[in-house]
Design a protein around this motif. Structure first.
Motif, PDB file in Angstrom:
ATOM      1  N   TYR A  41      59.902  44.510  29.131  1.00  0.00           N
ATOM      2  CA  TYR A  41      60.304  45.914  29.036  1.00  0.00           C
ATOM      3  C   TYR A  41      60.439  46.319  27.569  1.00  0.00           C
ATOM      4  O   TYR A  41      61.079  45.629  26.782  1.00  0.00           O
ATOM      5  N   VAL A  68      65.526  54.050  33.141  1.00  0.00           N
ATOM      6  CA  VAL A  68      64.065  54.028  33.143  1.00  0.00           C
ATOM      7  C   VAL A  68      63.546  52.806  33.901  1.00  0.00           C
ATOM      8  O   VAL A  68      62.675  52.929  34.777  1.00  0.00           O
ATOM      9  N   LEU A  69      64.087  51.625  33.560  1.00  0.00           N
ATOM     10  CA  LEU A  69      63.641  50.407  34.224  1.00  0.00           C
ATOM     11  C   LEU A  69      64.011  50.420  35.705  1.00  0.00           C
ATOM     12  O   LEU A  69      63.227  49.966  36.551  1.00  0.00           O
ATOM     13  N   LYS A  72      61.561  52.591  37.543  1.00  0.00           N
ATOM     14  CA  LYS A  72      60.250  51.938  37.579  1.00  0.00           C
ATOM     15  C   LYS A  72      60.210  50.835  38.632  1.00  0.00           C
ATOM     16  O   LYS A  72      59.254  50.743  39.423  1.00  0.00           O
ATOM     17  N   THR A  73      61.242  50.003  38.662  1.00  0.00           N
ATOM     18  CA  THR A  73      61.247  48.883  39.603  1.00  0.00           C
ATOM     19  C   THR A  73      61.501  49.349  41.040  1.00  0.00           C
ATOM     20  O   THR A  73      60.974  48.763  41.988  1.00  0.00           O
ATOM     21  N   THR A  75      60.402  52.195  42.239  1.00  0.00           N
ATOM     22  CA  THR A  75      59.108  52.734  42.657  1.00  0.00           C
ATOM     23  C   THR A  75      58.159  51.617  43.064  1.00  0.00           C
ATOM     24  O   THR A  75      57.456  51.712  44.071  1.00  0.00           O
ATOM     25  N   TRP A  76      58.155  50.521  42.278  1.00  0.00           N
ATOM     26  CA  TRP A  76      57.275  49.392  42.590  1.00  0.00           C
ATOM     27  C   TRP A  76      57.660  48.751  43.916  1.00  0.00           C
ATOM     28  O   TRP A  76      56.807  48.448  44.749  1.00  0.00           O
ATOM     29  N   GLU A  98      48.215  56.959  38.265  1.00  0.00           N
ATOM     30  CA  GLU A  98      49.260  56.342  37.459  1.00  0.00           C
ATOM     31  C   GLU A  98      49.952  57.365  36.564  1.00  0.00           C
ATOM     32  O   GLU A  98      51.177  57.356  36.432  1.00  0.00           O
ATOM     33  N   GLU A 101      52.183  59.492  38.726  1.00  0.00           N
ATOM     34  CA  GLU A 101      53.390  58.767  39.120  1.00  0.00           C
ATOM     35  C   GLU A 101      54.392  58.724  37.975  1.00  0.00           C
ATOM     36  O   GLU A 101      55.601  58.858  38.187  1.00  0.00           O
ATOM     37  N   LYS A 102      53.909  58.522  36.752  1.00  0.00           N
ATOM     38  CA  LYS A 102      54.791  58.507  35.584  1.00  0.00           C
ATOM     39  C   LYS A 102      55.428  59.875  35.375  1.00  0.00           C
ATOM     40  O   LYS A 102      56.619  59.975  35.049  1.00  0.00           O
ATOM     41  N   MET A 105      58.009  60.399  38.041  1.00  0.00           N
ATOM     42  CA  MET A 105      59.184  59.581  37.758  1.00  0.00           C
ATOM     43  C   MET A 105      60.043  60.228  36.679  1.00  0.00           C
ATOM     44  O   MET A 105      61.274  60.263  36.780  1.00  0.00           O
ATOM     45  N   THR A 106      59.385  60.763  35.640  1.00  0.00           N
ATOM     46  CA  THR A 106      60.112  61.434  34.557  1.00  0.00           C
ATOM     47  C   THR A 106      60.840  62.670  35.068  1.00  0.00           C
ATOM     48  O   THR A 106      62.016  62.887  34.759  1.00  0.00           O
TER      49      THR A 106
END
Length: 311
Positions: A41, A68-69, A72-73, A75-76, A98, A101-102, A105-106
């Motif tokens: 990260y 943020v992390l 991200k995790t 979503t994964w 991608e 998705e970013k 997420m933001t």
């Protein structure tokens, strides 16, 4: 107890563990298999990594990095449970997806953060301000504001706990804590040892949020303005300061067995009764897989507890 500095969070049907700049996510897939991914990260501070080590400043950036992390995790992990049919995509389509998705997420983080500020910071002020006709003391109203803020938070985490998906998330949260407690108390990382370890931990994000609310109350005693608008602005502007102080407190609490520190940590541990639940053995296995992907617990036990593997 010897602090390991490893931390993490629960994700959809899994656990994320982070050790320094490396993190791993382990997820129990619908077919029952455990999928583990690891990555590095990169902090939001970029090349200015010294900011993540500077006391009272590092807490601000570590908090943002956690958000943020975490997103991200999450979503994964959720991708394993999407019901949409997968279709073949070209490389250009994959890159476009991608980027989308970013962006999503933001936007989700920005909206969530704005809602959190409105509900947990601004709303309690206005509710307490309604009492000024009966309570003239601003100091008393600050205390009431803090009580309202904590009550809203407790009602929120307790309310969502009735949802089945959140119940399972809280159980994986318990698995995360139990794995960390297991090795920090000198026990080999096995399902049996993890099962009997505590599901509460002093470095938990739940405790951090409680520290944020309490520190916020204390700071407002010293930072006072007359204008109602400025009072709202001050509460928002103080958030980085509050986060920085709260981070130092939670870090101190996590590495100290001082009786006073233990007493101060008690409310946060009690509150974790809402956000952590007992996991089953399959959930514990996922937590262990996540730890082992980024943390050499055997070396940690050898160094701190003289651990020797059985032949």
């Amino acid at each position: 107890m010897k602090s390991s500095n490893i931390g993490g969070q629960a994700v959809i049907e899994g656990v994320m563990m982070k050790n320094k700049d490396r993190y791993a996510v382990a997820v129990r897939k619908p077919d029952g298999e455990i999928e583990v991914t690891t990555d590095t990260y990169k902090s939001v501070v970029g090349k200015y990594t010294a900011l993540t080590k500077l006391p009272f400043v590092r807490g601000i950036f570590n908090f943002v990095d956690s958000l943020v992390l975490g997103m991200k995790t999450l979503t994964w992990s959720a991708s394993f449970y999407e019901e949409e049919e997968e279709k073949e995509m070209t490389e250009a389509e994959e890159k476009k997806q991608e980027r989308m998705e970013k962006l999503l997420m933001t936007l989700t983080m920005v909206v969530s953060f704005a809602l959190a500020i409105g509900i947990f910071m601004v709303l309690p002020y206005f509710l307490s301000d309604l009492l000024k006709k009966w309570i003239s003391s601003y100091t008393v109203r600050i205390i009431i504001e803090g009580i309202i803020r904590i009550a809203i938070f407790v009602a929120y985490v307790g309310g969502i706990s009735v949802m089945n998906d959140i119940k399972r998330l809280y159980r994986y949260h318990g698995a995360e804590h139990k794995c960390i407690n297991c090795i920090e108390h000198g026990l080999p990382l096995t399902v049996e040892n993890v099962r009997k370890s505590s599901k509460e931990h002093k470095r938990c994000g739940t405790s951090f949020m409680l520290f944020v609310m309490i520190v916020g109350i204390v700071l407002l005693f010293f930072v006072r303005v007359e204008s109602p608008l400025m009072r709202v602005i001050v509460r928002i502007a103080l958030l980085p300061v509050i986060a920085g102080i709260s981070y130092e407190l939670i870090k101190w609490a996590g590495s100290s067995e001082n009786p006073v520190v233990c007493i101060l940590s008690k409310p946060g541990l009690w509150l974790q009764g809402l956000t952590t639940k007992e996991p089953d053995d399959e959930m514990i296995e996922v937590g262990i897989a996540s730890v082992e992907a980024v943390f050499d617990w055997k070396a940690y036990l050898r160094e701190n507890f003289g651990y020797k593997e059985e032949e």
